[in-house]
Design an enzyme around this catalytic site. Structure first.
Site, PDB file in Angstrom:
ATOM      1  N   CYS A 113       0.815  -1.230   0.000  1.00  0.00           N
ATOM      2  CA  CYS A 113       0.000   0.000   0.000  1.00  0.00           C
ATOM      3  C   CYS A 113       0.843   1.273   0.000  1.00  0.00           C
ATOM      4  O   CYS A 113       0.335   2.356  -0.291  1.00  0.00           O
ATOM      5  CB  CYS A 113      -0.956   0.007   1.189  1.00  0.00           C
ATOM      6  SG  CYS A 113      -2.136  -1.348   1.135  1.00  0.00           S
ATOM      7  N   HIS A 250      -3.153   7.523   2.029  1.00  0.00           N
ATOM      8  CA  HIS A 250      -3.550   6.190   1.570  1.00  0.00           C
ATOM      9  C   HIS A 250      -4.929   5.904   2.163  1.00  0.00           C
ATOM     10  O   HIS A 250      -5.151   6.077   3.361  1.00  0.00           O
ATOM     11  CB  HIS A 250      -2.519   5.155   2.046  1.00  0.00           C
ATOM     12  CG  HIS A 250      -3.005   3.744   1.893  1.00  0.00           C
ATOM     13  ND1 HIS A 250      -3.559   3.292   0.715  1.00  0.00           N
ATOM     14  CD2 HIS A 250      -3.044   2.696   2.761  1.00  0.00           C
ATOM     15  CE1 HIS A 250      -3.907   2.017   0.873  1.00  0.00           C
ATOM     16  NE2 HIS A 250      -3.616   1.645   2.098  1.00  0.00           N
ATOM     17  N   ASN A 280     -10.024   0.149   0.034  1.00  0.00           N
ATOM     18  CA  ASN A 280      -8.561   0.184   0.006  1.00  0.00           C
ATOM     19  C   ASN A 280      -8.081  -0.454  -1.299  1.00  0.00           C
ATOM     20  O   ASN A 280      -8.208  -1.661  -1.480  1.00  0.00           O
ATOM     21  CB  ASN A 280      -8.024  -0.570   1.230  1.00  0.00           C
ATOM     22  CG  ASN A 280      -6.503  -0.567   1.308  1.00  0.00           C
ATOM     23  OD1 ASN A 280      -5.817  -0.235   0.339  1.00  0.00           O
ATOM     24  ND2 ASN A 280      -5.973  -0.942   2.458  1.00  0.00           N
TER      25      ASN A 280
HETATM   26  C1  LIG Z   1     -10.148  -4.555  10.328  1.00  0.00           C
HETATM   27  C2  LIG Z   1     -10.796  -3.579  11.299  1.00  0.00           C
HETATM   28  C3  LIG Z   1     -11.818  -2.745  10.536  1.00  0.00           C
HETATM   29  C4  LIG Z   1     -11.503  -4.369  12.374  1.00  0.00           C
HETATM   30  O1  LIG Z   1     -12.068  -3.488  13.304  1.00  0.00           O
HETATM   31  P1  LIG Z   1     -11.884  -3.752  14.859  1.00  0.00           P
HETATM   32  O2  LIG Z   1     -12.616  -2.699  15.576  1.00  0.00           O
HETATM   33  O3  LIG Z   1     -10.408  -3.884  15.122  1.00  0.00           O
HETATM   34  O4  LIG Z   1     -12.654  -5.099  15.021  1.00  0.00           O
HETATM   35  P2  LIG Z   1     -12.146  -6.470  15.656  1.00  0.00           P
HETATM   36  O5  LIG Z   1     -11.067  -7.070  14.818  1.00  0.00           O
HETATM   37  O6  LIG Z   1     -11.872  -6.227  17.101  1.00  0.00           O
HETATM   38  O7  LIG Z   1     -13.417  -7.354  15.523  1.00  0.00           O
HETATM   39  C5  LIG Z   1     -14.525  -7.137  16.328  1.00  0.00           C
HETATM   40  C6  LIG Z   1     -15.533  -8.205  16.034  1.00  0.00           C
HETATM   41  O8  LIG Z   1     -16.052  -7.975  14.717  1.00  0.00           O
HETATM   42  C7  LIG Z   1     -15.987  -9.195  13.978  1.00  0.00           C
HETATM   43  N1  LIG Z   1     -15.816  -8.882  12.565  1.00  0.00           N
HETATM   44  C8  LIG Z   1     -14.664  -8.788  11.846  1.00  0.00           C
HETATM   45  N2  LIG Z   1     -14.950  -8.484  10.576  1.00  0.00           N
HETATM   46  C9  LIG Z   1     -16.299  -8.368  10.482  1.00  0.00           C
HETATM   47  C10 LIG Z   1     -17.175  -8.057   9.445  1.00  0.00           C
HETATM   48  N3  LIG Z   1     -16.739  -7.803   8.210  1.00  0.00           N
HETATM   49  N4  LIG Z   1     -18.477  -8.017   9.706  1.00  0.00           N
HETATM   50  C11 LIG Z   1     -18.971  -8.263  10.941  1.00  0.00           C
HETATM   51  N5  LIG Z   1     -18.174  -8.575  11.995  1.00  0.00           N
HETATM   52  C12 LIG Z   1     -16.853  -8.614  11.752  1.00  0.00           C
HETATM   53  C13 LIG Z   1     -14.811  -9.927  14.552  1.00  0.00           C
HETATM   54  O9  LIG Z   1     -14.921 -11.312  14.274  1.00  0.00           O
HETATM   55  C14 LIG Z   1     -14.956  -9.620  16.021  1.00  0.00           C
HETATM   56  O10 LIG Z   1     -15.913 -10.459  16.563  1.00  0.00           O
HETATM   57  P3  LIG Z   1     -15.695 -11.102  18.037  1.00  0.00           P
HETATM   58  O11 LIG Z   1     -15.632  -9.917  18.948  1.00  0.00           O
HETATM   59  O12 LIG Z   1     -16.902 -11.941  18.184  1.00  0.00           O
HETATM   60  O13 LIG Z   1     -14.402 -11.846  17.942  1.00  0.00           O
HETATM   61  C15 LIG Z   1      -9.728  -2.649  11.948  1.00  0.00           C
HETATM   62  O14 LIG Z   1      -8.919  -3.376  12.820  1.00  0.00           O
HETATM   63  C16 LIG Z   1      -8.863  -1.973  10.934  1.00  0.00           C
HETATM   64  O15 LIG Z   1      -9.316  -1.119  10.203  1.00  0.00           O
HETATM   65  N6  LIG Z   1      -7.555  -2.303  10.866  1.00  0.00           N
HETATM   66  C17 LIG Z   1      -6.659  -1.769   9.888  1.00  0.00           C
HETATM   67  C18 LIG Z   1      -6.859  -2.534   8.633  1.00  0.00           C
HETATM   68  C19 LIG Z   1      -6.196  -1.905   7.440  1.00  0.00           C
HETATM   69  O16 LIG Z   1      -6.470  -0.779   7.125  1.00  0.00           O
HETATM   70  N7  LIG Z   1      -5.330  -2.657   6.759  1.00  0.00           N
HETATM   71  C20 LIG Z   1      -4.681  -2.247   5.580  1.00  0.00           C
HETATM   72  C21 LIG Z   1      -3.592  -1.275   5.902  1.00  0.00           C
HETATM   73  S1  LIG Z   1      -2.719  -0.847   4.462  1.00  0.00           S
END
Ligand SMILES: CC(C)(COP(=O)(O)OP(=O)(O)OC[C@H]1O[C@@H](n2cnc3c(N)ncnc32)[C@H](O)[C@@H]1OP(=O)(O)O)[C@@H](O)C(=O)NCCC(=O)NCCS
Length: 323
Positions: A113, A250, A280
């Site tokens: 990215c 980004h 993304n």
């Molecule tokens: C991925 C992201 C959106 C997840 O959000 P979060 O607040 O960290 O959520 P969590 O990972 O704690 O998940 C919370 C719950 O939602 C669930 N969940 C994950 N994806 C889900 C989806 N698409 N729909 C519904 N529930 C989802 C998880 O399983 C978890 O459930 P649990 O509590 O029963 O285990 C966040 O961590 C993020 O944006 N990270 C950066 C990712 C990124 O930008 N990557 C590329 C960088 S270049």
């Protein structure tokens, strides 16, 4: 001494749109969850048989048309991508053939990215050293081909697209009026390989693999590292966050974008946000956002722009430029 200025932008998005509600029909997710955690409403998905080189070539043709240059005047092509058409040759050479840029040398950059920021800084150095006059710098990715469409943790985040700029050597008449790329900073930390990677590769298992991500860890590093990178690149340029006219980040996640903007004390109107519509798109996200801002006439002559990214590797960095 030469300086490099972006003289034109262009972009391309595949026609097919996949909304959050479409995704909710195939994985256990909802429009509400995706919107609340990421700000993403939809993503574009390449058609069957549509390759990264096709997306890149379409964006490139628009940037060249907008520059007024003849395609023969392009002397370097860099494609930043994580989803090359083939393991080799470089996608950039396929783009060269597709657009007919006979005089250019062409190669790919792989910094996930952060790829567009790495490619832009590389092209800038070729220009500053006097080796290149007109560089075509493209960020293009077809992430839909490396997304596991059964994994709700990742499949909701990504999309396909391409963006391109023409970077041109300009002679500096008055150093005080320096235009174009003023400073850049690039960073990598391979000890953090594991938090954002694919499950395959030509060496490991002869597969391209699927995206695997420790979301929370990536989130934490993204905000912290991008903010520090922006401040240090501005410092190199003799500027501060108060001098920023537009931040072109980004487009990973709206919460990351907002957290970075808050830490840099930037008001909403100074941040270009396209993640709602594009999701993304990895290396394509910054040039797509830049072309969006440019075509909406949001960038004024002399504006200070900051481009910043973080991606797998980890890799991260930023570019400060005067439009
Ligand atoms: C991925 C992201 C959106 C997840 O959000 P979060 O607040 O960290 O959520 P969590 O990972 O704690 O998940 C919370 C719950 O939602 C669930 N969940 C994950 N994806 C889900 C989806 N698409 N729909 C519904 N529930 C989802 C998880 O399983 C978890 O459930 P649990 O509590 O029963 O285990 C966040 O961590 C993020 O944006 N990270 C950066 C990712 C990124 O930008 N990557 C590329 C960088 S270049």
């Amino acid at each position: 001494m030469f300086n490099s200025r972006i003289i034109a932008t262009g972009s391309y998005l595949p026609k097919k749109i996949l909304t959050n509600s479409d995704l909710a029909k195939t994985v256990d997710t909802s429009n509400e969850w995706i919107l609340e955690r990421t700000g993403i409403e939809q993503r574009h998905i390449a058609a069957e048989g549509e390759l990264t080189s096709d997306l890149a070539s379409e964006a490139a043709k628009k940037a060249i048309a907008n520059s007024g240059l003849k395609v023969e005047e392009i002397d370097m092509i860099i494609v930043a991508t994580t989803t090359p058409d083939l393991t080799f040759p470089a996608t950039a050479t396929t783009v060269q053939a597709k657009i007919g840029a006979k005089a250019a040398f062409a190669f790919d950059i792989q910094a996930v990215c952060s790829g567009f920021v790495f490619a832009l800084a590389t092209a800038d150095n070729f220009i500053k050293s006097g080796q290149v006059k007109n560089a075509l710098v493209i960020g293009a990715d077809k992430l839909s081909s490396i997304v596991d469409w059964t994994d709700r943790n990742t499949c909701v985040l990504f999309g396909d697209g391409a963006g391109a700029v023409i970077l041109q050597a300009t002679e500096e008449k008055n150093p005080k009026e320096k235009r174009g790329i003023v400073a850049s900073s690039l960073y990598s930390d391979g000890t953090l390989n594991d938090i954002l990677k694919t499950s395959g590769g030509p060496g490991l298992n002869q597969k391209s693999g699927f995206i695997e991500m420790a979301g929370k860890e990536v989130f934490k590093h993204a905000v912290d590292k991008m903010v520090k990178s922006v401040i240090s690149t501005l410092d190199k340029a003799g500027l501060t966050t108060k001098d920023i006219d537009l931040l072109v980040p980004h487009q990973a996640n709206l919460r990351i974008l907002n957290a970075v903007a808050t830490r840099l004390e930037l008001p909403e109107e100074k941040v270009i946000i396209t993640v709602q519509k594009h999701a993304n798109t990895s290396a394509a996200s910054i040039p797509l956002a830049l072309d969006h801002a440019n075509s909406q006439k949001k960038i004024k002559d002399g504006d200070v722009l900051v481009l910043e990214a973080l991606g797998g590797g980890l890799t991260w960095g930023s570019v400060v430029l005067k439009w």
